[in-house]
Design a protein around this motif. Structure first.
Motif, PDB file in Angstrom:
ATOM      1  N   ASP A   1       0.885  -1.170   0.000  1.00 21.04           N
ATOM      2  CA  ASP A   1       0.000   0.000   0.000  1.00 21.04           C
ATOM      3  C   ASP A   1       0.919   1.215   0.000  1.00 21.04           C
ATOM      4  OD1 ASP A   1      -2.058   1.798   0.221  1.00 21.04           O
ATOM      5  OD2 ASP A   1      -2.454   1.417   2.346  1.00 21.04           O
ATOM      6  N   ASP A   2       1.094   1.841  -1.200  1.00 15.40           N
ATOM      7  CA  ASP A   2       2.143   2.859  -1.280  1.00 15.40           C
ATOM      8  C   ASP A   2       1.827   4.070  -2.152  1.00 15.40           C
ATOM      9  OD1 ASP A   2       2.278   1.518  -3.764  1.00 15.40           O
ATOM     10  OD2 ASP A   2       4.405   1.982  -3.954  1.00 15.40           O
ATOM     11  N   MET A   3       0.675   4.131  -2.831  1.00 14.91           N
ATOM     12  CA  MET A   3       0.470   5.242  -3.771  1.00 14.91           C
ATOM     13  C   MET A   3      -0.911   5.862  -3.627  1.00 14.91           C
ATOM     14  SD  MET A   3       3.239   5.713  -5.537  1.00 14.91           S
ATOM     15  CE  MET A   3       2.756   6.579  -7.030  1.00 14.91           C
ATOM     16  N   ASP A   4      -1.458   5.897  -2.422  1.00 13.06           N
ATOM     17  CA  ASP A   4      -2.832   6.379  -2.242  1.00 13.06           C
ATOM     18  C   ASP A   4      -2.923   7.865  -1.924  1.00 13.06           C
ATOM     19  OD1 ASP A   4      -3.878   3.885  -2.760  1.00 13.06           O
ATOM     20  OD2 ASP A   4      -3.827   3.258  -0.665  1.00 13.06           O
ATOM     21  N   VAL A   5      -1.944   8.395  -1.182  1.00 10.49           N
ATOM     22  CA  VAL A   5      -1.990   9.793  -0.795  1.00 10.49           C
ATOM     23  C   VAL A   5      -0.563  10.334  -0.734  1.00 10.49           C
ATOM     24  CG1 VAL A   5      -2.098   9.131   1.642  1.00 10.49           C
ATOM     25  CG2 VAL A   5      -2.737  11.444   0.968  1.00 10.49           C
ATOM     26  N   ASN A   6      -0.307  11.411  -1.453  1.00  8.24           N
ATOM     27  CA  ASN A   6       1.032  12.008  -1.476  1.00  8.24           C
ATOM     28  C   ASN A   6       2.111  10.975  -1.807  1.00  8.24           C
ATOM     29  OD1 ASN A   6      -0.051  14.526  -0.716  1.00  8.24           O
ATOM     30  ND2 ASN A   6       0.090  13.989   1.464  1.00  8.24           N
ATOM     31  N   ASN A   7       1.783  10.067  -2.761  1.00 12.73           N
ATOM     32  CA  ASN A   7       2.695   8.992  -3.179  1.00 12.73           C
ATOM     33  C   ASN A   7       3.047   8.046  -2.045  1.00 12.73           C
ATOM     34  OD1 ASN A   7       2.910   9.796  -5.896  1.00 12.73           O
ATOM     35  ND2 ASN A   7       4.454  11.340  -5.344  1.00 12.73           N
ATOM     36  N   ALA A   8       2.167   7.988  -1.047  1.00 10.90           N
ATOM     37  CA  ALA A   8       2.391   7.090   0.078  1.00 10.90           C
ATOM     38  C   ALA A   8       1.144   6.255   0.307  1.00 10.90           C
ATOM     39  CB  ALA A   8       2.731   7.885   1.345  1.00 10.90           C
TER      40      ALA A   8
END
Length: 635
Positions: free
Chosen positions: A597-604
């Motif tokens: 889980d790494d690209m949901d918000v602010n590339n995190a």
């Protein structure tokens, strides 16, 4: 009288049997290229002048020795190996059969034995003792020497019929009959000495290289000694009037004056650094970064073709010491569990990986400090938890060979799969044996076929199937293997998402809130390694960073293969984070296997933020208002 006659007959039988054993051992051809000490010679150069012709073929393997950094030595067609469970083994090089009289008991150790060829003794340093055995396994003598430390892969040094060791903070010299010649105060109990000419050189392990007179044991003080250098647990290689030492860098010193000749970065340092190898004017060092380095012995100039490509991920127990034979360099590449062969400096393929051979062990440490040795066309590799492997050079009569599971698919939902079997170029192959055990326990030889149905063992997980071929002359092939994921559902990669306490996907939290995860497509009722890490730029095979403090380490799927709502962080801290589930538990992010889980918000994967203004401001305003009212009443 009858009893006396029987006793004499019995004695004669024993003497006759023993004589036959000795004659049979003497009948073994004398091998010219022995490797009698852990780095082959007194100077610890780790080199042999012989040429190894590729391809190598695994001729035999013994899982009997319990290996934990331990090493082996070879003389007269017999290989001797110490083990961490306190035994000394001996195997016939040609066949891998155990020599009668072995194994013998020693004591706990991580080291290598040594062979005194001229006096027919085998030495082992273990459990605060120096053991001396005759070549038939009988005990010659034993001396108590004091604490021996770890001595990872290292062993006694033999020179002119004397044995030199470090133990109990003493440097000691013994005769072949066990008589102490001298002992001299030293430091560092985890390493062994090296010898050149009339002097013994020792790494103090605390930033000094010390020098002793070989005849008297007197330490040489002054004239540049002791040498100040970096700390470490490698053994210096001493040859051609120079001292080569691997610490935080690779250093070369003048053995007469102690003067620094050159130093070069060589892949970083770790507590248990591998030792250099020196051959044909070149110094070879295997770096903590998983790269092979080569330097000109006189100038320190990097050699053409070096440093090599990455042989194993950086930091993955890259503590091996290289071994050089003629135009090739051999290395056990850390956790890869692969013996790799590179072209030596000055050759057309300098620094290029010419060949690699996968060994096997359930111990994830891989080769660690178990360094390869070479003797008469045979390369031996010792693997933590994996025993002793013997790879013969190209006297073997075929090349190639393979096994492919289910047309090279990555995953299968069926327990029954098809194996495609390739015997390589040897048309004399008549038999094969197949197993999910790399040691072929319980496997039987069967007629060779180009394909076969195979039933995988039960349990959803990655399966490895091994095959070995045998021809009509009894020659064995390498062991080949292929892997496939046996899963209840091959259609989807496992997933993980940050969530709230109700299991609803959520990516933005307020600092101090609890973080939960949900997910799907896992094996049922299975526990996996979980990592909450600071936001990272991910790529395939990247080593997973350290977990954020106070976050969960594991998560368990339910009976349907889903992740139930699981709390992973009780009191979150301001920042941006990713979540990784390491499905195959190797500490490395593998695309298509591990959940991320790494690209949901602010590339995190998710972020934690300070409370928004109304969240803070309204309670503060209420407090100020009440304070104003109370003040008015007071007035």
């Amino acid at each position: 009288m009858e009893r006396k006659t029987n006793k004499n007959n019995c004695s004669f039988a024993v003497i006759f049997t023993f004589s036959i054993l000795i004659i049979s051992m003497l009948a073994i051809p004398v091998y010219a290229a022995d490797w009698p000490m852990w780095r082959n010679d007194q100077g610890s150069t780790g080199a042999s002048a012989e040429t190894i012709n590729l391809p190598l073929t695994e001729k035999w393997h013994s899982s009997a020795p319990s290996v934990e950094e331990n090493g082996a030595v070879v003389s007269n067609g017999i290989i001797y190996m110490s083990t961490d469970d306190g035994k000394l083994y001996a195997f016939v090089v040609a066949t891998g059969t155990v020599v009668p009289g072995f194994p013998v008991a020693t004591g706990f150790n991580y080291g290598s034995p040594a062979i005194d060829v001229s006096n027919q003794k085998v030495y082992a340093l273990a459990s605060s003792k120096l053991f001396a055995f005759n070549l038939d396994g009988t005990n010659a003598w034993t001396q108590t020497v004091g604490t021996i430390g770890t001595n990872y892969n290292e062993g006694p040094v033999i020179d002119e019929g004397y044995v030199y060791i470090k133990a109990g903070n003493q440097l000691r010299k013994y005769s072949s009959t066990g008589v102490l010649q001298w002992n001299s105060t030293t430091s560092g109990t985890n390493t062994q000495p090296s010898i050149m000419g009339n002097y013994v050189y020792s790494n103090s392990e605390y930033g000094q290289i010390r020098k002793y007179d070989k005849a008297t044991g007197a330490e040489i003080i002054g004239g540049g000694f002791p040498i100040s250098t970096s700390s470490g647990a490698s053994v210096p290689a001493v040859v051609n009037g120079k001292i080569f030492f691997k610490g935080t860098q690779t250093y070369a010193y003048d053995a007469n004056t102690g003067a620094l000749l050159w130093q070069q970065p060589s892949g970083g340092d770790s507590t248990w650094s591998g030792s250099p190898a020196v051959y044909n004017g070149v110094v070879y060092v295997y770096g903590w970064d998983g790269v092979m380095y080569a330097f000109d012995e006189n100038t320190g100039t990097p050699m053409a073709g070096f440093p090599s490509t990455i042989l194993n991920p950086s930091g993955d127990r890259n503590w091996n010491s290289p071994a050089v034979a003629g135009d090739k360099v051999f290395i056990g590449a850390g956790t890869s569990q692969k013996l790799k062969v590179l072209g030596a400096a000055g050759t057309a393929n300098a620094g290029v990986v010419l060949e690699e051979h996968l060994a096997f062990s359930t111990d994830p440490q891989g080769f660690d400090l178990c360094s390869p040795i070479i003797s008469d066309g045979v390369v031996f590799a010792m693997l933590d938890g994996g025993g002793l492997y013997a790879y013969f050079d190209s006297g073997t009569i075929w090349i190639g060979g393979a096994i492919v599971i289910e047309n090279d698919e990555d995953c299968t939902e069926s327990q029954d799969v098809t194996l495609d079997l390739d015997r390589g170029s040897n048309n004399l192959v008549t038999e094969m044996r197949i197993s999910e055990d790399p040691f072929f326990a319980g496997a039987v030889w069967e007629p060779y076929a180009t394909n076969k149905m195979w039933t995988l063992s039960s349990g959803y997980e990655t399966k490895t199937v091994y095959v070995q071929y045998r021809d009509s002359n009894g020659e064995l092939s390498n062991v080949f293997n292929d892997q496939i994921e046996y899963s209840e559902n091959c259609g989807a990669t496992p997933s993980v998402e940050s969530a709230d306490t109700d299991g609803k996907k959520k990516d933005t939290f307020v600092q101090g809130q609890s973080i939960y995860v949900i997910g799907s497509n896992y094996d049922p009722s299975t526990t996996y390694d979980l990592y909450v890490v600071e936001d990272t730029t991910w790529s395939d095979h990247l080593t997973i960073p350290e977990r954020v403090s106070l976050t969960a380490k594991w998560v368990t799927s339910d009976s349907s293969g889903n992740l139930p709502v699981t709390k992973i962080w009780d009191d979150s801290v301001l920042g941006t984070y990713d979540v990784i589930i390491d499905v195959n538990s190797n500490g490395i992010y593998d695309v298509g296997i591990d959940a991320i889980d790494d690209m949901d918000v602010n590339n995190a994967g998710f972020s934690t933020e300070v409370p928004e203004f109304p969240t803070v401001a309204l309670p503060m305003a209420a407090i100020l208002c009440l304070a104003f009212v109370f003040q008015r009443r007071k007035d």
